[in-house]
Scaffold this active site. Structure first.
Site, PDB file in Angstrom:
ATOM      1  N   HIS A 179      -0.649 -28.858 -14.928  1.00  0.00           N
ATOM      2  CA  HIS A 179      -1.883 -29.167 -15.652  1.00  0.00           C
ATOM      3  C   HIS A 179      -3.154 -29.231 -14.921  1.00  0.00           C
ATOM      4  CE1 HIS A 179       0.531 -28.952 -19.722  1.00  0.00           C
ATOM      5  NE2 HIS A 179       0.426 -27.931 -19.250  1.00  0.00           N
ATOM      6  N   HIS A 214       0.677 -16.182 -17.949  1.00  0.00           N
ATOM      7  CA  HIS A 214       0.527 -16.850 -16.720  1.00  0.00           C
ATOM      8  C   HIS A 214       0.656 -15.889 -15.738  1.00  0.00           C
ATOM      9  CE1 HIS A 214       0.157 -21.076 -18.088  1.00  0.00           C
ATOM     10  NE2 HIS A 214       1.226 -20.816 -19.014  1.00  0.00           N
TER      11      HIS A 214
END
Length: 424
Positions: A259, A395
């Protein structure tokens, strides 16, 4: 004013090489062909097994449907022939997953009478899908979905007083969770940048800046640029949250280096979007993006002495879950590209090459297609913390596409002219 893109890259950077750009385009196309099998006959998009076959026994989820609708919207903008039908299937599927009584979206297919929670995380992806689909198709259906997503965010999730996105409610919106999550707010930044481009409304850009200032410039900066994930509604960090459930799929205990990488890229997208729209770009956006990247590379990459990013760390920066998730390295190459595009520094070109080499060697399934979602500490396929299968191309596909695009506007807007032209 605009940022440098590839012109500032070192001469030996992969992105200056035509063969690498062709490889990105072909790898992205293979992902699209693999993900196309996720179309569910009952509507929306379902779960792909490790062979790339639809597992019809698993329920359709709003998250998967929204992510693939977004991806196929980008594919349509790239000129992929089958993509438009996939976008239309996703739009119809999101209609089936909507709560017609109370508004918003369920998490997935509902059993009659089942309780449900409405999460900001899921709704951020619906907003992203709606934005990308509307920029791709511009139809009545995409406009209706976009307006519906905006209405739910405005009415329930966005807090002007706090400058962030609230987390979750009971189905009828009567009970708000005391928990606040950095992850849902991070994906809200991504969605809000897309909403700004889709609607032309700069309030979405202002909201994205407010979220980033709260979670990154205030909290992550105070924690060595590793992002605290879990808060209460007073924005107090919950250091022990899920300590007894460290492998929770969406809210794991501790720190998630992936993250920090994802935020790093988003801060540079945010900076470029501010400049593009004539908004002042806070000077800390670049500083914090570099800090986040450096922290993730230092503490996440090879944290246990083996190649790959560990999934989570404790507050002493020691590995908790050493499994390697495909999405983390996907976001790593995206962050390395963004910082290379912004600064032209050799270190980011080197990291970019290192992480693509790892993906090519360990994560891309060259035999069966798709990307392996979870590896063990030795970078061998092992589904220990994540259910076996390959449902996510969101992703991975963006990892192949974003290095071919500028930092702003957002991908669906930037793809007015296909960067794949002449590459495949």
């Amino acid at each position: 004013m605009s940022h440098p893109t590839y012109i500032a890259a070192p001469d030996d950077c992969l992105l200056r090489k035509d063969e690498h750009r062709r490889w990105l385009a072909k790898t992205g196309m293979r992902l699209l062909e693999f993900g196309a099998a996720a179309e569910h006959p009952q509507g929306g998009y379902g779960w792909l097994d490790i062979e790339g076959k639809l597992d019809a026994a698993r329920p359709v989820t709003t998250l998967q449907t929204a992510r693939l609708t977004h991806v196929f919207s980008l594919a349509h903008r790239l000129g992929v022939p089958f993509a438009r039908a996939k976008v239309e299937h996703g739009i119809a599927g999101l209609g089936l997953l909507a709560d017609e009584q109370h508004g918003g979206w369920y998490q997935g297919q509902q059993e009659p009478g089942a309780a449900t929670i409405k999460h900001a995380y899921t709704h951020a992806f619906v907003a992203l899908a709606a934005s990308s689909a509307h920029m791709a198709l511009g139809s009545r259906e995409t406009r209706e979905l976009l307006d519906r997503a905006i209405d739910v965010i405005d009415c329930h999730f966005w807090s002007d007083d706090m400058g962030l996105c609230l987390e979750s409610y009971q189905r009828d919106w009567t009970q708000l969770d005391d928990y606040l999550g950095a992850n849902s707010n991070m994906h809200s930044v991504e969605a809000y940048l897309a909403l700004c481009d889709a609607t032309g409304e700069l309030r979405w850009l202002d909201r994205a800046v407010a979220i980033a200032e709260r979670f990154i410039h205030t909290h992550a900066r105070q924690h060595d640029y590793l992002v605290p994930e879990h808060f209460d509604r007073r924005m107090t960090v919950l250091y022990d949250f899920h300590k007894d459930l460290p492998a929770d799929q969406f809210r794991p205990f501790g720190l998630t280096p992936g993250h920090s990488l994802e935020w790093s890229r988003l801060l540079l997208n945010l900076e470029a979007s501010c400049l593009r729209h004539g908004r002042p770009a806070p000077a800390w956006l670049l500083e914090d993006a570099e800090g986040l990247f450096a922290a993730a590379a230092k503490h996440g990459w090879q944290a246990d002495g083996q190649p790959g990013f560990v999934y989570t760390l404790d507050w002493d920066k020691r590995p908790v879950i050493a499994a390697r998730r495909h999405w983390v390295t996907s976001e790593a190459v995206g962050a390395a590209h963004a910082l290379l595009a912004r600064t032209g520094r050799q270190q980011y070109a080197d990291w970019y090459a290192t992480w693509w080499a790892y993906i090519d060697r360990h994560i891309i399934d060259h035999d069966r297609g798709g990307w392996i979602h979870e590896l063990d500490e030795s970078s061998q396929p092992r589904a220990r913390y994540w259910p076996e299968g390959k449902p996510d191309i969101y992703h991975a596909f963006q990892a192949t596409l974003l290095p071919l695009l500028p930092l702003a506007p957002t991908p669906a807007s930037a793809l007015a002219h296909s960067p794949w032209g002449g590459l495949i």
